[in-house]
Design an enzyme around this catalytic site. Structure first.
Site, PDB file in Angstrom:
ATOM      1  N   GLU A 518       0.854  -1.195   0.000  1.00 14.37           N
ATOM      2  CA  GLU A 518       0.000   0.000   0.000  1.00 14.37           C
ATOM      3  C   GLU A 518       0.885   1.239   0.000  1.00 14.37           C
ATOM      4  O   GLU A 518       1.800   1.360   0.809  1.00 14.37           O
ATOM      5  CB  GLU A 518      -0.910   0.021   1.227  1.00 14.37           C
ATOM      6  CG  GLU A 518      -1.817   1.254   1.285  1.00 14.37           C
ATOM      7  CD  GLU A 518      -2.702   1.284   2.517  1.00 14.37           C
ATOM      8  OE1 GLU A 518      -3.447   2.260   2.686  1.00 14.37           O
ATOM      9  OE2 GLU A 518      -2.644   0.316   3.317  1.00 14.37           O
ATOM     10  N   ASN A 576      -4.753   5.052  -1.735  1.00  7.48           N
ATOM     11  CA  ASN A 576      -5.945   5.614  -1.086  1.00  7.48           C
ATOM     12  C   ASN A 576      -6.412   6.846  -1.844  1.00  7.48           C
ATOM     13  O   ASN A 576      -5.597   7.701  -2.225  1.00  7.48           O
ATOM     14  CB  ASN A 576      -5.631   6.010   0.363  1.00  7.48           C
ATOM     15  CG  ASN A 576      -5.428   4.803   1.246  1.00  7.48           C
ATOM     16  OD1 ASN A 576      -6.361   4.118   1.600  1.00  7.48           O
ATOM     17  ND2 ASN A 576      -4.161   4.538   1.584  1.00  7.48           N
ATOM     18  N   GLU A 607      -8.177   2.327  -3.039  1.00  9.99           N
ATOM     19  CA  GLU A 607      -8.875   2.079  -1.778  1.00  9.99           C
ATOM     20  C   GLU A 607      -9.710   3.300  -1.420  1.00  9.99           C
ATOM     21  O   GLU A 607      -9.197   4.419  -1.374  1.00  9.99           O
ATOM     22  CB  GLU A 607      -7.878   1.781  -0.655  1.00  9.99           C
ATOM     23  CG  GLU A 607      -7.090   0.497  -0.868  1.00  9.99           C
ATOM     24  CD  GLU A 607      -6.185   0.188   0.317  1.00  9.99           C
ATOM     25  OE1 GLU A 607      -6.262   0.929   1.324  1.00  9.99           O
ATOM     26  OE2 GLU A 607      -5.409  -0.785   0.234  1.00  9.99           O
ATOM     27  N   ASP A 637     -11.796   0.616   2.323  1.00 12.60           N
ATOM     28  CA  ASP A 637     -10.844   0.731   3.426  1.00 12.60           C
ATOM     29  C   ASP A 637     -11.578   1.052   4.721  1.00 12.60           C
ATOM     30  O   ASP A 637     -12.689   1.605   4.708  1.00 12.60           O
ATOM     31  CB  ASP A 637      -9.834   1.837   3.095  1.00 12.60           C
ATOM     32  CG  ASP A 637      -8.609   1.763   3.997  1.00 12.60           C
ATOM     33  OD1 ASP A 637      -8.446   0.748   4.697  1.00 12.60           O
ATOM     34  OD2 ASP A 637      -7.820   2.717   3.979  1.00 12.60           O
ATOM     35  N   GLU A 694      -5.940  -5.207   8.609  1.00 17.41           N
ATOM     36  CA  GLU A 694      -4.858  -4.237   8.773  1.00 17.41           C
ATOM     37  C   GLU A 694      -4.643  -3.938  10.246  1.00 17.41           C
ATOM     38  O   GLU A 694      -5.531  -4.135  11.074  1.00 17.41           O
ATOM     39  CB  GLU A 694      -5.170  -2.948   8.006  1.00 17.41           C
ATOM     40  CG  GLU A 694      -6.486  -2.310   8.338  1.00 17.41           C
ATOM     41  CD  GLU A 694      -6.771  -1.071   7.492  1.00 17.41           C
ATOM     42  OE1 GLU A 694      -5.880  -0.642   6.756  1.00 17.41           O
ATOM     43  OE2 GLU A 694      -7.891  -0.550   7.592  1.00 17.41           O
TER      44      GLU A 694
END
Length: 744
Positions: A518, A576, A607, A637, A694
């Site tokens: 990520e 993101n 995300e 997310d 996560e």
């Protein structure tokens, strides 16, 4: 037209001082280490009143001089003012003899200097001999001789745009006007206010309407970013804490100076000469007529005195009251509040600032007539509330002192209502900010306690408006952080220059290998140090700047993805995106498509936070579907922190759900969290969704998640966010076996 422009620039000048309302906390100001033993040298014109000039004793005076002095004082440096003919002043900065100069911003000058943000606005005008030609605009100067100050903004612009005008460069602004007086030139083009001041002493007058509205800035030599940032910081601090406004108010009579008209002179002469003529006539009439005339004149003087007293009373009223609404003017309100605070040391007022939000729509619908009627009707409503003080301080903005027993809810209910305009009931749409108590604890010694109360109420109003609330009470926590002003200014100046990407690996629990990562953004500000993403991302979202960051992250990720896939052809990197990035799905998809070359987008994933997904269900559904058609898979997310459900998310074309760390943290001790995670994994798989956990910090939790069937894991137990060069060695190796419980 002239007075309208003067009013416009007056508002621009005031807006410069009030744009950023808020006080800088102690220690927030930056420090400057200039070349000359902590001293800044400002150059400028010696004949540019009221902005800067040398008085009869050779001392520097003016509005700009006071600004420079106050900046140096709050920045803890010494300051020197070198005023001289304009061309020499510019040369002093170019040669390094001076550090900065105040001037009009223009593109040609931008090649020589770097500019601060504007702190004032001014315009130019044409001055001609009172007995000469009348030049109403620049086109009428064609074929004539025009005086200009050497190297001034007017000099450069006229030389470039009007080659058919004969220019006569002069050493100073005063010399420019003198050239017209002596008939050496037919006209002079100069900054309007300064030109009028010099012309008032001569038989020269302004013959045109104002033109060339230009921002006034401080300029430094190209590349002197340290001094430029210091000047910008001090200007921002002065604007935020009210210092700029105080200096502006002090110089306001000079900045709005107007030359006395002929009617003013005739009126003065008439008041002096007329009584003398009457006395002479009375003396010639004889003794027997003198008594009668004296009686009649006495009566006339009494009538004139009464008329003058009525006029003075009317003028005093107009100074203290708003003409349209009849309420107190802003200054009269401040004076009255300050006086009562001084007379009653124990008085703790509740000050309310409010604005009519529907005023613009009323103006658009009913025109100026409806606009004024709403203001008058609402003001009449306020007068009937029997409050100690009430003022109309701007178009649609009011300030009032509420009764001591009135709560915010009661004040909101009392002020809310509807008003009839052309047989239609209109809701003015009120939002209030309240300041409760005195302001004796204020650190700002330059402003009055009344001014501080108004500022606090405006700060509370801004918070209520931003949060969509009907009212808000001021607290110190509402104060804007001065560091945010620096961050926004520097981001607009430098963009993502000081930002970089780190990559947090994602472990595939089935194969035990690092197959994904990520991309996480970091900002190391050169002055403020590391800025947490949780601080600067929401700040950029509120100001609409976050899309620039998102697009930069996508571009950097695509480039890094190409390097990673040379080591693992199936490697993927997720990015993101903020809710604001979804506002225009076509632009987002087109941007990503434009950067896709020879399959370079393969492996890119986006995300979206759960809150962003559910804010606009229909729009988000279209965005995700469009991205999927473009070959870009999406994940949700922070799942579990909002109000969505897997059945709700089944309507979206998503491929992955990321369980929020709040569920993972205590799952081994909390059976409820464990049950939620297990059922979520099972339901997600039923819907064909991949599940990522996560925030995993220990290998026992990792083992438990693998046994539950979780697909991917991410957390410190695997790896912290690392540069791409440290990511490469982790790829291709087996890091975990759910049965062997291998340690990293």
């Amino acid at each position: 037209m002239h007075h309208n422009l003067v009013g416009l620039f007056r508002l621009l000048a005031l807006a410069t001082g009030l744009l950023l309302v808020g006080a800088y906390p102690d220690g927030a100001a930056g420090h400057l280490h200039p070349d000359r033993d902590d001293k800044i040298i400002f150059s400028g014109s010696s004949t540019y009143a009221p902005f800067q000039w040398l008085d009869s004793q050779g001392l520097a005076r003016g509005f700009i001089i006071d600004l420079q002095e106050r900046m140096a004082q709050q920045g803890s440096v010494a300051v020197e003012h070198r005023l001289m003919p304009w061309a020499q002043a510019l040369h002093a900065v170019d040669s390094g003899e001076a550090d900065a100069i105040a001037l009009f911003a223009s593109e040609p000058r931008r090649h020589r200097y770097d500019f601060t943000d504007p702190f004032y606005y001014q315009f130019h005008g044409i001055l001609a001999h009172a007995e000469g030609g009348h030049f109403s605009n620049l086109a009428t100067l064609s074929g004539h001789t025009v005086a200009v100050t050497t190297d001034s903004y007017a000099h450069v612009r006229l030389a470039e745009e009007y080659p058919d005008i004969t220019l006569l460069p002069m050493e100073s602004e005063h010399a420019c006007v003198l050239a017209v007086h002596s008939r050496e030139a037919e006209a002079c083009v100069e900054a309007a206010l300064n030109g009028r001041r010099h012309a008032s002493e001569l038989d020269v007058q302004m013959t045109s309407s104002p033109f060339w509205p230009r921002p006034y800035v401080f300029a430094v030599r190209k590349g002197n970013t340290e001094l430029l940032d210091w000047l910008n910081y001090q200007l921002a601090a002065m604007q935020a804490d009210g210092t700029y406004f105080a200096i502006y108010q002090e110089w306001l009579p000079e900045l709005e100076w107007q030359q006395p008209t002929m009617a003013d002179h005739l009126n003065t002469i008439a008041w002096i000469v007329l009584p003398l003529l009457l006395l002479i006539l009375l003396s010639l009439a004889g003794a027997w007529y003198l008594k009668r005339q004296v009686a009649r004149r006495t009566f006339q003087l009494a009538v004139e005195l009464e008329s003058r007293q009525r006029l003075e009373k009317q003028l005093r009223y107009q100074v203290k009251h708003d003409t349209l609404t009849g309420l107190l003017s802003r200054q009269a309100f401040i004076d009255g509040l300050e006086r009562r605070l001084h007379e009653e040391p124990d008085w703790a007022p509740t000050l309310v600032f409010l604005r009519l939000l529907s005023l613009e729509s009323v103006t658009s619908t009913f025109g100026r007539t409806g606009h004024e009627k709403l203001l008058r009707d609402f003001s009449r409503h306020l007068k009937g509330l029997d409050v100690p003080l009430v003022s109309h301080i701007g178009t649609g903005a009011y300030a009032l002192v509420a009764r001591p027993d009135m709560t915010p809810g009661e004040a909101s209910a009392l002020l809310t209502g509807s008003f009839k305009i052309e047989d239609i009931h209109v809701d003015p749409g009120i939002i209030m900010g309240l300041s409760v108590g005195r302001a004796d604890d204020s650190d700002d010694a330059s402003s009055s306690h009344a001014e501080e109360l108004v500022r606090r109420a405006i700060t509370a109003y801004a918070s209520a408006y931003a949060d969509g609330k009907p009212w808000c009470i001021y607290t110190p926590q509402l104060q804007p952080d001065p560091r945010d002003l620096i961050l926004l200014h520097d981001f607009r100046q430098h963009g993502t220059r000081d930002m970089r990407l780190l990559y947090q690996p994602k472990l595939d629990l089935g194969s035990g290998r690092i197959r994904e990562a990520e991309a996480l953004i970091r900002w190391h500000h050169p002055r403020l140090g590391p800025i947490p993403p949780g601080h600067f991302i929401p700040l950029l979202e509120r100001t609409g700047l976050v899309t620039r960051v998102t697009r930069w992250v996508i571009e950097e990720t695509i480039e890094e993805l190409a390097r990673c896939r040379t080591r693992d052809p199936d490697f993927g990197i997720s990015v993101n995106i903020a809710a604001r990035d979804l506002a225009d799905d076509a632009k987002l998809v087109d941007f990503i498509r434009d950067r896709g070359i020879s399959g370079s987008l393969r492996g890119l994933r986006l995300e979206i936070t759960e809150t962003g997904v559910i804010q606009d269900h229909d729009h988000t559904q279209r965005v995700i579907a469009t991205l999927r058609e473009a070959g870009i898979p999406c994940a949700v997310d922070d799942f579990g922190t909002g109000y969505a459900s897997l059945s709700y998310l089944s309507k979206f074309a998503i491929e992955e759900v990321k369980l929020d760390r709040s569920f993972i943290r205590n799952m081994l001790e909390n059976r409820r969290d464990q049950a939620i995670i297990a059922s979520t994994i099972e339901l997600a798989h039923t819907l064909g969704l991949k599940v990522t956990a996560e925030g995993i910090e220990d290998r026992e939790t990792l083992q438990a998640l693998a046994e539950m069937g979780c697909d991917t894991a991410q957390g410190y137990v695997i790896a912290r966010p690392i540069p791409a060069t440290e990511l490469y060695p982790l790829m291709g190796r087996r890091h975990f076996s759910p049965h062997r419980n291998r340690q990293f």
